[in-house]
Design a protein around this motif. Structure first.
Motif, PDB file in Angstrom:
ATOM      1  N   GLY A   1     -31.321 -30.640 -47.608  1.00  0.00           N
ATOM      2  CA  GLY A   1     -29.953 -30.835 -48.073  1.00  0.00           C
ATOM      3  C   GLY A   1     -28.934 -31.180 -47.003  1.00  0.00           C
ATOM      4  N   ALA A   2     -29.327 -31.168 -45.734  1.00  0.00           N
ATOM      5  CA  ALA A   2     -28.393 -31.497 -44.650  1.00  0.00           C
ATOM      6  C   ALA A   2     -28.107 -33.001 -44.644  1.00  0.00           C
ATOM      7  CB  ALA A   2     -28.981 -31.082 -43.305  1.00  0.00           C
ATOM      8  N   ARG A   3     -27.000 -33.386 -44.036  1.00  0.00           N
ATOM      9  CA  ARG A   3     -26.699 -34.809 -43.872  1.00  0.00           C
ATOM     10  C   ARG A   3     -27.682 -35.402 -42.871  1.00  0.00           C
ATOM     11  NH1 ARG A   3     -23.419 -38.252 -46.793  1.00  0.00           N
ATOM     12  NH2 ARG A   3     -21.514 -37.201 -47.331  1.00  0.00           N
TER      13      ARG A   3
ATOM     14  N   PRO B   1     -27.170 -40.338 -46.030  1.00  0.00           N
ATOM     15  CA  PRO B   1     -27.605 -39.609 -47.221  1.00  0.00           C
ATOM     16  C   PRO B   1     -27.896 -38.146 -46.904  1.00  0.00           C
ATOM     17  CG  PRO B   1     -29.411 -40.891 -46.335  1.00  0.00           C
ATOM     18  CD  PRO B   1     -28.190 -41.249 -45.526  1.00  0.00           C
ATOM     19  N   HIS B   2     -28.001 -37.359 -47.945  1.00  0.00           N
ATOM     20  CA  HIS B   2     -28.428 -35.971 -47.789  1.00  0.00           C
ATOM     21  C   HIS B   2     -29.950 -35.927 -47.772  1.00  0.00           C
ATOM     22  CE1 HIS B   2     -24.320 -35.118 -49.215  1.00  0.00           C
ATOM     23  NE2 HIS B   2     -24.453 -34.084 -48.412  1.00  0.00           N
TER      24      HIS B   2
ATOM     25  N   PRO C   1     -27.185 -45.871 -48.922  1.00  0.00           N
ATOM     26  CA  PRO C   1     -25.974 -45.322 -49.537  1.00  0.00           C
ATOM     27  C   PRO C   1     -24.721 -46.023 -49.035  1.00  0.00           C
ATOM     28  CG  PRO C   1     -27.347 -43.586 -48.639  1.00  0.00           C
ATOM     29  CD  PRO C   1     -27.931 -44.887 -48.187  1.00  0.00           C
ATOM     30  N   ARG C   2     -23.771 -46.183 -49.889  1.00  0.00           N
ATOM     31  CA  ARG C   2     -22.488 -46.798 -49.550  1.00  0.00           C
ATOM     32  C   ARG C   2     -21.394 -45.754 -49.700  1.00  0.00           C
ATOM     33  NH1 ARG C   2     -24.431 -50.916 -46.963  1.00  0.00           N
ATOM     34  NH2 ARG C   2     -25.622 -52.329 -48.222  1.00  0.00           N
ATOM     35  N   PRO C   3     -20.272 -45.943 -49.025  1.00  0.00           N
ATOM     36  CA  PRO C   3     -19.182 -44.974 -49.170  1.00  0.00           C
ATOM     37  C   PRO C   3     -18.632 -44.993 -50.586  1.00  0.00           C
ATOM     38  CG  PRO C   3     -18.454 -46.879 -47.930  1.00  0.00           C
ATOM     39  CD  PRO C   3     -19.934 -47.037 -48.154  1.00  0.00           C
TER      40      PRO C   3
ATOM     41  N   CYS D   1     -33.376 -36.451 -40.489  1.00  0.00           N
ATOM     42  CA  CYS D   1     -32.701 -35.169 -40.628  1.00  0.00           C
ATOM     43  C   CYS D   1     -32.939 -34.379 -39.345  1.00  0.00           C
ATOM     44  CB  CYS D   1     -33.247 -34.396 -41.826  1.00  0.00           C
ATOM     45  SG  CYS D   1     -32.475 -32.775 -42.015  1.00  0.00           S
ATOM     46  N   LYS D   2     -31.871 -34.063 -38.648  1.00  0.00           N
ATOM     47  CA  LYS D   2     -31.998 -33.318 -37.396  1.00  0.00           C
ATOM     48  C   LYS D   2     -32.358 -31.857 -37.650  1.00  0.00           C
ATOM     49  CE  LYS D   2     -31.038 -36.745 -34.729  1.00  0.00           C
ATOM     50  NZ  LYS D   2     -32.034 -37.342 -33.871  1.00  0.00           N
TER      51      LYS D   2
END
Length: 59
Positions: free
Chosen positions: A18-20, A12-13, A56-58, A41-42
């Motif tokens: 807002g980063a992945r 997810p974001h 989340p799913r693709p 979130c790194k």
């Protein structure tokens, strides 16, 4: 099975920056409690843990 950091599946974001987010860990189902999955979130360090069914799913 754990998703790789390069996979868009289950990434997810971040709601903060807002980063992945990256897969961090999972906890198996225990009794009536659902399995959990955590993302980190790194960029900003925000962590989200949710039931695996809500992950989340693709598209």
């Amino acid at each position: 099975m754990t998703p790789s950091d390069d996979s868009p599946v289950r990434r997810p974001h971040c709601v903060v920056c807002g980063a992945r987010m990256q897969y961090a860990r999972s906890v198996p189902r225990l009794g009536a409690n659902p399995a959990l999955v955590s993302y980190e979130c790194k960029r900003c360090g925000h962590v989200v843990t949710r039931p695996e069914d809500d992950a989340p799913r693709p598209d």
